[in-house]
Design a protein around this motif. Structure first.
Motif, short mmCIF file in Angstrom:
data_model
loop_
_atom_site.label_atom_id
_atom_site.label_comp_id
_atom_site.label_asym_id
_atom_site.label_seq_id
_atom_site.Cartn_x
_atom_site.Cartn_y
_atom_site.Cartn_z
N GLY A 23 0.78 -1.24 0.00
CA GLY A 23 0.00 0.00 0.00
C GLY A 23 0.80 1.28 0.00
N ILE A 24 2.06 1.23 -0.47
CA ILE A 24 2.86 2.45 -0.54
C ILE A 24 3.31 2.67 -1.98
CG2 ILE A 24 3.63 2.37 1.85
CD1 ILE A 24 6.28 1.22 0.80
N SER A 25 3.49 3.95 -2.33
CA SER A 25 4.00 4.29 -3.65
C SER A 25 5.52 4.28 -3.63
CB SER A 25 3.49 5.66 -4.10
OG SER A 25 4.01 6.68 -3.25
N SER A 26 6.13 4.29 -4.81
CA SER A 26 7.59 4.24 -4.90
C SER A 26 8.24 5.46 -4.25
CB SER A 26 8.02 4.13 -6.37
OG SER A 26 7.51 5.24 -7.11
N SER A 27 7.52 6.59 -4.26
CA SER A 27 8.08 7.81 -3.67
C SER A 27 8.14 7.76 -2.15
CB SER A 27 7.27 9.03 -4.13
OG SER A 27 5.92 8.92 -3.69
N TYR A 28 7.37 6.82 -1.52
CA TYR A 28 7.36 6.70 -0.06
C TYR A 28 8.14 5.49 0.44
CZ TYR A 28 3.96 10.41 0.75
OH TYR A 28 3.34 11.62 0.85
N LYS A 29 8.72 4.71 -0.46
CA LYS A 29 9.41 3.49 -0.03
C LYS A 29 10.62 3.79 0.84
CE LYS A 29 8.04 0.28 -3.66
NZ LYS A 29 8.48 -0.57 -4.79
N ARG A 30 11.22 4.96 0.70
CA ARG A 30 12.39 5.29 1.50
C ARG A 30 12.06 5.39 2.98
NH1 ARG A 30 10.64 10.08 -0.79
NH2 ARG A 30 10.53 11.89 0.60
#
Length: 402
Positions: A23-30
């Motif tokens: 449920g997370i986008s690639s921009s929030y994976k960090r």
């Protein structure tokens, strides 16, 4: 020993899968990298990383539970590979209803969801491609209208310059014809006064000779030609017959044209005697210089001739000025940044609504006509558009007033 290795592998795979962050986008994976602790994205709290996606809401912003429905303010990110990604409320995760087209929101429910993202993406891409084709066609037509508008604008500018030049030329002619008319009127008045005073010497002054000469010189080029003589002079004994070329040449002293100086000493005397030829009247019927005083008649004809010419030039001058004014008004109208709406000028469109027919002429009038044929003006195009779009009631040519 082999059994222990298999059990350890199964346990590790289960652990890795349980730690998968959904449920997370690639921009929030960090923010969700495996580490000892997790900082809520809003910075409100630090908690052990094991509490991420443990189905218990610890962060106020719900960032610790992106893949569960534990947080009321949480959001679940649908990757939807092949279609549009989007967020859904976390309350819809594992609720038995497929909200993500890739079925990622129902990873642990009884629902049997199919991945429909590719089909949805195909339809979306086909729709976007159709929109792009429509946009490209619209841009092509707009460019075409811009090119036509620029050409029309340049043509109208050139037409305006030509009309202004014509107006300047007519202004010069108008002043010249006014001068000639004033001179003819003055000569006529002098002749009349001389007759009343009985001064025959004054009647024969060069001014009267000049007025008769101007009467015969129809094109005002300063000389009398054979054609002009045939048009204005007739024989006394045969009024209906047009002078032959030989007869006209003889009256001109053997030449084909005659200047004022020679006219004063030759043809003027022949005309004033009135025994062989005479000047035709303005209506075309032959008439002698005798009877009524020939000098007065010649002066009167010259005055009428100049008045007629002056009126023609005045009418032409007024017509050209009206065309200039109309063209200048059209050129002050806003036809768009690149004159793309110039093609709408002088075009009208009709729309029938029930018993009324509406006629809209862009940059001009808007009218309404009923079935009985009664037509009513609804106002100027700019005023109607102005009041509709801006609610202003003041309208000026080309837009809305302040």
């Amino acid at each position: 020993m082999r059994v222990h290795i298999i059990l350890a592998a199964v346990f590790w795979c289960g652990f890795v899968d349980s730690r998968k962050i959904r449920g997370i986008s690639s921009s929030y994976k960090r923010f969700y990298r495996e580490r000892k602790s997790f900082l809520c994205i809003d910075g409100s709290k630090i908690l052990p990383f094991e509490q991420v996606n443990d189905d218990y809401c610890d962060c106020e912003d719900g960032s610790d539970e992106p893949g569960t429905s534990a947080c009321p303010r949480g959001r679940f990110y649908c990757t939807n590979l092949g279609f549009r990604p989007h967020y859904i409320p976390s309350s819809r995760v594992n609720d038995g209803i497929c909200d993500c087209c890739d079925a990622s929101d129902e990873y642990n429910s009884h629902a049997h969801c199919q991945n429909t993202c590719w089909n949805l993406g195909q339809r979306e891409r086909a729709y976007v491609e159709g929109q792009m084709r429509t946009l490209d066609e619209g841009l092509r037509l707009k460019q075409q209208l811009i090119e036509e508008g620029v050409l029309l604008w340049r043509e109208k500018q050139a037409q305006l310059r030509e009309l202004q030049q014509v107006a300047e030329d007519l202004q010069i002619k108008l002043e010249e014809h006014r001068r000639r008319k004033n001179e003819a009127d003055r000569l006529k008045e002098q002749t009349l006064k001389a007759l009343e005073a009985g001064d025959s010497g004054l009647i024969r002054q060069n001014s009267t000779v000049t007025s008769v000469f101007q009467l015969l010189d129809s094109n005002k080029d300063g000389s009398i030609t054979v054609d002009e003589l045939q048009a204005r002079v007739a024989l006394i004994h045969d009024e209906e017959r047009v002078l032959s070329e030989d007869e006209a040449v003889a009256l001109l002293g053997g030449g084909h044209q005659m200047e004022l100086t020679k006219f004063r000493h030759t043809l003027w005397d022949i005309l004033t005697k009135g025994d062989s030829v005479k000047i035709k009247d303005t209506l075309g019927a032959p008439d002698s210089l005798g009877g009524e005083d020939p000098h007065l008649k010649a002066a009167d004809r010259a005055a009428k001739w100049e008045a007629t010419n002056l009126k023609k030039v005045e009418e032409a001058y007024d017509t050209v000025n009206m065309e200039i004014s109309d063209l200048q008004k059209k050129l002050t109208i806003d036809y768009g940044t690149d004159w793309e709406f110039l093609f709408l000028n002088n075009q009208c469109y009709k729309l029938k609504v029930y018993e009324y027919t509406y006629t809209l002429c862009p940059f001009n009038q808007v009218t309404q006509k009923n079935t009985a044929g009664t037509e009513v003006s609804l106002g100027h195009f700019f005023c109607i558009v102005c009041q509709t779009l801006t609610r202003r009631t003041v309208c000026v040519l080309g837009g809305c007033g302040p």
